[in-house]
Design a protein around this motif. Sequence first.
Motif, mmCIF file in Angstrom:
data_model
loop_
_atom_site.group_PDB
_atom_site.id
_atom_site.type_symbol
_atom_site.label_atom_id
_atom_site.label_comp_id
_atom_site.label_asym_id
_atom_site.label_seq_id
_atom_site.Cartn_x
_atom_site.Cartn_y
_atom_site.Cartn_z
ATOM 1 N N TRP A 164 0.837 -1.149 -0.034
ATOM 2 C CA TRP A 164 0.052 -0.089 -0.147
ATOM 3 C C TRP A 164 0.969 1.228 -0.032
ATOM 4 O O TRP A 164 2.026 1.174 0.386
ATOM 5 N N SER A 165 0.361 2.342 -0.298
ATOM 6 C CA SER A 165 1.066 3.428 -0.298
ATOM 7 C C SER A 165 0.235 4.742 -0.424
ATOM 8 O O SER A 165 -0.752 4.495 -0.876
ATOM 9 N N ASP A 166 0.673 5.848 -0.120
ATOM 10 C CA ASP A 166 0.086 7.290 -0.297
ATOM 11 C C ASP A 166 0.511 7.948 -1.557
ATOM 12 O O ASP A 166 1.688 7.594 -2.080
ATOM 13 N N GLY A 167 0.156 8.798 -2.101
ATOM 14 C CA GLY A 167 0.433 9.650 -3.141
ATOM 15 C C GLY A 167 0.092 11.173 -2.828
ATOM 16 O O GLY A 167 -0.972 11.366 -2.262
ATOM 17 N N PHE A 168 0.876 11.985 -3.366
ATOM 18 C CA PHE A 168 0.536 13.631 -3.170
ATOM 19 C C PHE A 168 0.885 14.299 -4.492
ATOM 20 O O PHE A 168 1.917 13.945 -5.036
ATOM 21 N N TYR A 169 0.148 15.094 -4.717
ATOM 22 C CA TYR A 169 0.411 15.931 -5.887
ATOM 23 C C TYR A 169 -0.040 17.325 -5.540
ATOM 24 O O TYR A 169 -1.034 17.515 -4.934
ATOM 25 N N ARG A 170 0.798 18.361 -6.151
ATOM 26 C CA ARG A 170 0.573 19.644 -6.198
ATOM 27 C C ARG A 170 0.713 20.122 -7.536
ATOM 28 O O ARG A 170 1.590 19.859 -8.224
ATOM 29 N N THR A 171 -0.139 21.107 -7.971
ATOM 30 C CA THR A 171 0.036 21.580 -9.332
ATOM 31 C C THR A 171 1.274 22.340 -9.589
ATOM 32 O O THR A 171 1.445 23.423 -8.650
ATOM 33 N N PRO A 172 1.845 22.219 -10.618
ATOM 34 C CA PRO A 172 3.031 23.032 -10.801
ATOM 35 C C PRO A 172 2.686 24.114 -11.580
ATOM 36 O O PRO A 172 1.607 24.708 -12.073
ATOM 37 N N LYS A 173 3.670 25.099 -11.571
ATOM 38 C CA LYS A 173 3.832 26.249 -12.346
ATOM 39 C C LYS A 173 2.969 27.561 -12.117
ATOM 40 O O LYS A 173 2.973 28.755 -12.259
ATOM 41 N N ILE A 174 1.910 27.278 -11.115
ATOM 42 C CA ILE A 174 1.013 28.480 -11.009
ATOM 43 C C ILE A 174 1.581 29.280 -9.608
ATOM 44 O O ILE A 174 2.125 28.965 -8.813
ATOM 45 N N HIS A 175 1.139 30.744 -9.985
ATOM 46 C CA HIS A 175 1.418 31.593 -9.149
ATOM 47 C C HIS A 175 0.534 32.590 -9.017
ATOM 48 O O HIS A 175 0.030 32.907 -10.292
ATOM 49 N N TYR A 176 0.011 33.379 -8.179
ATOM 50 C CA TYR A 176 -1.008 34.356 -8.240
ATOM 51 C C TYR A 176 -0.975 35.472 -7.026
ATOM 52 O O TYR A 176 -0.806 34.925 -5.913
ATOM 53 N N ASP A 177 -1.005 36.528 -7.266
ATOM 54 C CA ASP A 177 -0.920 37.761 -6.238
ATOM 55 C C ASP A 177 -2.229 38.236 -6.164
ATOM 56 O O ASP A 177 -2.871 38.792 -6.921
#
Length: 799
Positions: free
Chosen positions: A623-636
Amino acid sequence: MKPRAKEQAEFTSATGGGPAGAADAGERNLAPATVSPHAPARPHPAMATSRPHESARAHVTGTATYIDDIPEIKGTLHAAPILSTVAHGRLLSVDPSAALALPGVRAVLLASDIPGDPVLATFVHDEPVFARDEVQHVGQVVGLVVADSVMQARRAARQVRLEIEALPAILSAREAHAQRSYVLPPVTVRRGEPESALARSRHRMQGRLEVGGQEHFYLEGQVAYAIPQEQGEWRIHSSTQHPGEVQHWVAHALGLENNAVTVECRRMGGGFGGKETQAGHMAVWAALAARKCGRPVKLRLDRDDDFMITGKRHPFEYDYEAGFDDSGLLTALKLTMLANCGFSADLSGPVADRAIFHTDNAYFLSDVEIVSCRCRTNTQSHTAFRGFGGPQGMILIEAILGDIARTLGLDPLDVRKRNLYGIADRNVTHYGMKVEDNILAPLLARLEESSEYRKRRADIAAWNATSAVIRRGLAITPVKFGISFTATFFNQAGALVHVYTDGSVQVNHGGTEMGQGLNTKIAQVVADELGVPFERVRSTAADTGKVPNASATAASSSTDLNGRAAQYAARNVRDNLAAFVAGLDGCGAGAVRFQGGEVISPHATRSFDEVVKTAYANRIQLWSDGFYRTPKIHYDKTTLSGRPFYYFAYGAACTEVAIDTLTGEHRVLKVDILHDVGTSLNPAIDIGQIEGGFIQGMGWLTSEQLVWNEQGQLATHAPSTYKIPTAGDVPAHFYVQLWPEPNREDNVGGSKAVGEPPLMLAISVWEAIRDAVSGARGDRRPVAMRAPATPENVLAALA
């Protein structure tokens, strides 16, 4: 034949007869929506074909379990809300004595019974759990009645006497703007010098537009079931798009830490944004009632109360001035948006932000100023709805371009094409994001050709020249929709993948299933990653005890986020197995392949089940966990600038309509759609989302009218007075094709999001109706028409 009967016969003939809209039985035998034949072959068997929705059989056999189907624990009580009957006033007293005297009534719950914070744990922290000193809208919840049965609770709630001193109420965005009544400060986005650009413009146009809200009308209403557990713990069954937020809100109201509350949601009977934040209210109320009574409590709103209590799509009003040249090119735009937010902020800030982001839709705006006012009114607190402000931004620019074309006597499609994003100095949005994946021009060209747009415009002109009563209209409108949460920190996800010793697989992730097929798609991704048949993978209920801190299932990003997280989790298990097999066979782990339910090394082929059993015996983690975060985005968020979106989803729709100029009735005759979902993970599900989104958008712009009377009471609060589209409103000619190109960004399976973008394809219906109105009037003036295009509003536009 009587004159009106003759006119009706003409309408029937012109629009193809019965509700389906085909002229005869033969014409109803049209090809179904299809995937483009140019789509490339997929190497992944699970993601390469249309798979049935994982709960489809359970849906049609009635065995799919929703919150209200869960067997009730012995001693379960039922709650019903006590509602304000005044739009704005001082709450002087609450007299529950008549309710408490009724059979089966166990308790009345008011603000004084809240052990934790009496204000909901929203970002702005401006909405009370129960009304206390003031009521802010008709239908605001003052408290609950708890009884042995649902009907006992509902009858008793209507017997609670409220003494309210009425105060002046604000019921429209314009009135709120005039009084500077805002839930959040106004926001301005500006590029270039719109004032001087307007002064230099060859032509100028001023106007106003009013676009109504929309009721979510999910099949399963708002419901929660709160069950006290041992040692001060709680289990909450909630029909919610955001279990993590429900967990936070319940803990906050009960004065507990988050780890004492577990929230579960197996499925919803529709959400559309209405269960992103506002499902949390039901859970908080049910939990507070359960705490007071010491027993499980279920709270299920009836449809009328649901209408009166919960928020809608934000109604918008606009004031604008546009400059343009002889070719229809926009040279300047000044725009003020008035968003009717209701009495509290809820998600109005990000909704209004996204309306700003999508004011451009598919078009480059050189010199522009957009002022967004988030208006506080004494109505329900409006909330997320499919498109999340995007539709309210896009419809304005499409209306402007349509009126520019009429003013200049040009074809509206040509004006739209003239303003498209392009290259060089015409590929940066007004908020500073470069449009790098632009397919607008070729996509529109293909739809223009496949729909026979030019021929049909000529045919419609000939029809309108000879038809006295029935007039037809035609429009193609594009969609460019940004994919990601504009609040950057929400763009993350987690998942768990378990492989059991018999080779079966279970996946759990932070997303929720509301009928959109999320669990099905993620099972497909996991199956391909492990090389096992799709049927071996089972998705389980969203549960805060498994994947914590999950973002809402919203922003069309749930497959992107949760699918990638699940893929990474499955990949970790696969890598463990590959390393194990490599050790057995004396080869590199990279040489081990997983496909067709087999594990293949250069030296041996074994079944996946065999490898799993042997690996377990050798103490290999399965078994395992997985994690993802969207790349490239930035916003002020202070300047509303940056790259808030990972990519854009594109599409276009060609719609033909007919209107009856004597009654204002209309009928949609034909719809042709070409939509971009990247490389489809599941074509059947994606096409279903496109069809459903389009029809829901069509309802928003044609028949779904929300009406508040002068006392602030929502008059359209039931299916008898609020009209969503039915099967009879779907045209027989309804073609959907998918654009044959993978996502240019590195997204799961090369796919693109499909949940929200198709709704805005329905702006083509609105523009086709305005085209028909213009043809009926026979002039070159702008068509001023309120949305939705009800018969009344169509007649007003004709006049």
